[in-house]
Motif scaffolding. Structure first.
Motif, PDB file in Angstrom:
ATOM      1  N   THR A  70       8.792   5.890  -1.523  1.00  0.00           N
ATOM      2  CA  THR A  70       8.867   4.906  -2.597  1.00  0.00           C
ATOM      3  C   THR A  70      10.098   4.048  -2.347  1.00  0.00           C
ATOM      4  O   THR A  70      10.996   4.442  -1.614  1.00  0.00           O
ATOM      5  CB  THR A  70       8.959   5.584  -3.977  1.00  0.00           C
ATOM      6  OG1 THR A  70      10.124   6.414  -4.012  1.00  0.00           O
ATOM      7  CG2 THR A  70       7.726   6.431  -4.260  1.00  0.00           C
ATOM      8  N   GLY A  92       0.811  -1.216   0.000  1.00  0.00           N
ATOM      9  CA  GLY A  92       0.000   0.000   0.000  1.00  0.00           C
ATOM     10  C   GLY A  92       0.842   1.262   0.000  1.00  0.00           C
ATOM     11  O   GLY A  92       2.066   1.220   0.079  1.00  0.00           O
ATOM     12  N   ASP A  93       0.151   2.393  -0.103  1.00  0.00           N
ATOM     13  CA  ASP A  93       0.823   3.689  -0.094  1.00  0.00           C
ATOM     14  C   ASP A  93       1.340   4.003   1.303  1.00  0.00           C
ATOM     15  O   ASP A  93       0.722   3.636   2.304  1.00  0.00           O
ATOM     16  CB  ASP A  93      -0.132   4.796  -0.532  1.00  0.00           C
ATOM     17  CG  ASP A  93      -0.482   4.715  -2.009  1.00  0.00           C
ATOM     18  OD1 ASP A  93       0.284   4.105  -2.769  1.00  0.00           O
ATOM     19  OD2 ASP A  93      -1.527   5.258  -2.386  1.00  0.00           O
ATOM     20  N   CYS A  94       2.449   4.698   1.352  1.00  0.00           N
ATOM     21  CA  CYS A  94       3.038   5.068   2.634  1.00  0.00           C
ATOM     22  C   CYS A  94       3.650   6.455   2.501  1.00  0.00           C
ATOM     23  O   CYS A  94       4.321   6.754   1.519  1.00  0.00           O
ATOM     24  CB  CYS A  94       4.108   4.049   3.020  1.00  0.00           C
ATOM     25  SG  CYS A  94       4.727   4.260   4.682  1.00  0.00           S
ATOM     26  N   SER A  95       3.389   7.297   3.464  1.00  0.00           N
ATOM     27  CA  SER A  95       3.989   8.628   3.464  1.00  0.00           C
ATOM     28  C   SER A  95       4.570   8.912   4.838  1.00  0.00           C
ATOM     29  O   SER A  95       4.216   8.275   5.831  1.00  0.00           O
ATOM     30  CB  SER A  95       2.966   9.693   3.071  1.00  0.00           C
ATOM     31  OG  SER A  95       1.891   9.708   3.971  1.00  0.00           O
ATOM     32  N   LYS A 120       5.916  11.214   0.046  1.00  0.00           N
ATOM     33  CA  LYS A 120       5.492   9.856  -0.262  1.00  0.00           C
ATOM     34  C   LYS A 120       6.744   8.988  -0.313  1.00  0.00           C
ATOM     35  O   LYS A 120       7.727   9.334  -0.964  1.00  0.00           O
ATOM     36  CB  LYS A 120       4.765   9.812  -1.603  1.00  0.00           C
ATOM     37  CG  LYS A 120       4.210   8.466  -1.936  1.00  0.00           C
ATOM     38  CD  LYS A 120       3.404   8.480  -3.203  1.00  0.00           C
ATOM     39  CE  LYS A 120       2.868   7.098  -3.480  1.00  0.00           C
ATOM     40  NZ  LYS A 120       2.076   7.069  -4.694  1.00  0.00           N
TER      41      LYS A 120
END
Length: 84
Positions: free
Chosen positions: A70, A29-32, A68
């Motif tokens: 990556t 999933g997305d992570c920031s 964000k």
């Protein structure tokens, strides 16, 4: 994870820097990352540059940055901060 203030000692001395390392598990999933720094900060994710900047941070006016992340890998990851 809940935000918290971190430092190597209670009061930072002039021209002092510190390094902080945090390991965490990632399953997708997305992570920031949200952070603020008193002056200058460099952030690494798994030994790769993730963010850097110079901040006009004051006790009465905190400046927050969000980046964000990556380059995350499944399982264990490491974030490192170098703060001046």
């Amino acid at each position: 994870m809940k935000a918290q203030w971190i430092w190597a000692q209670k009061e930072a001395e002039p021209d002092e820097y510190a390094e902080f390392y945090f390991d965490f598990d990632y399953s997708g999933g997305d992570c920031s990352l949200r952070f603020c720094a008193d002056s200058m900060v460099t952030v690494y994710l798994n030994n790769a540059l993730a963010a850097f900047g110079k901040y006009p941070d004051y006790p009465h006016y905190r400046v927050e940055d969000t980046v964000k992340l990556t380059g995350m890998r499944q399982g264990r990851n490491r974030i490192a901060f170098e703060v001046w």
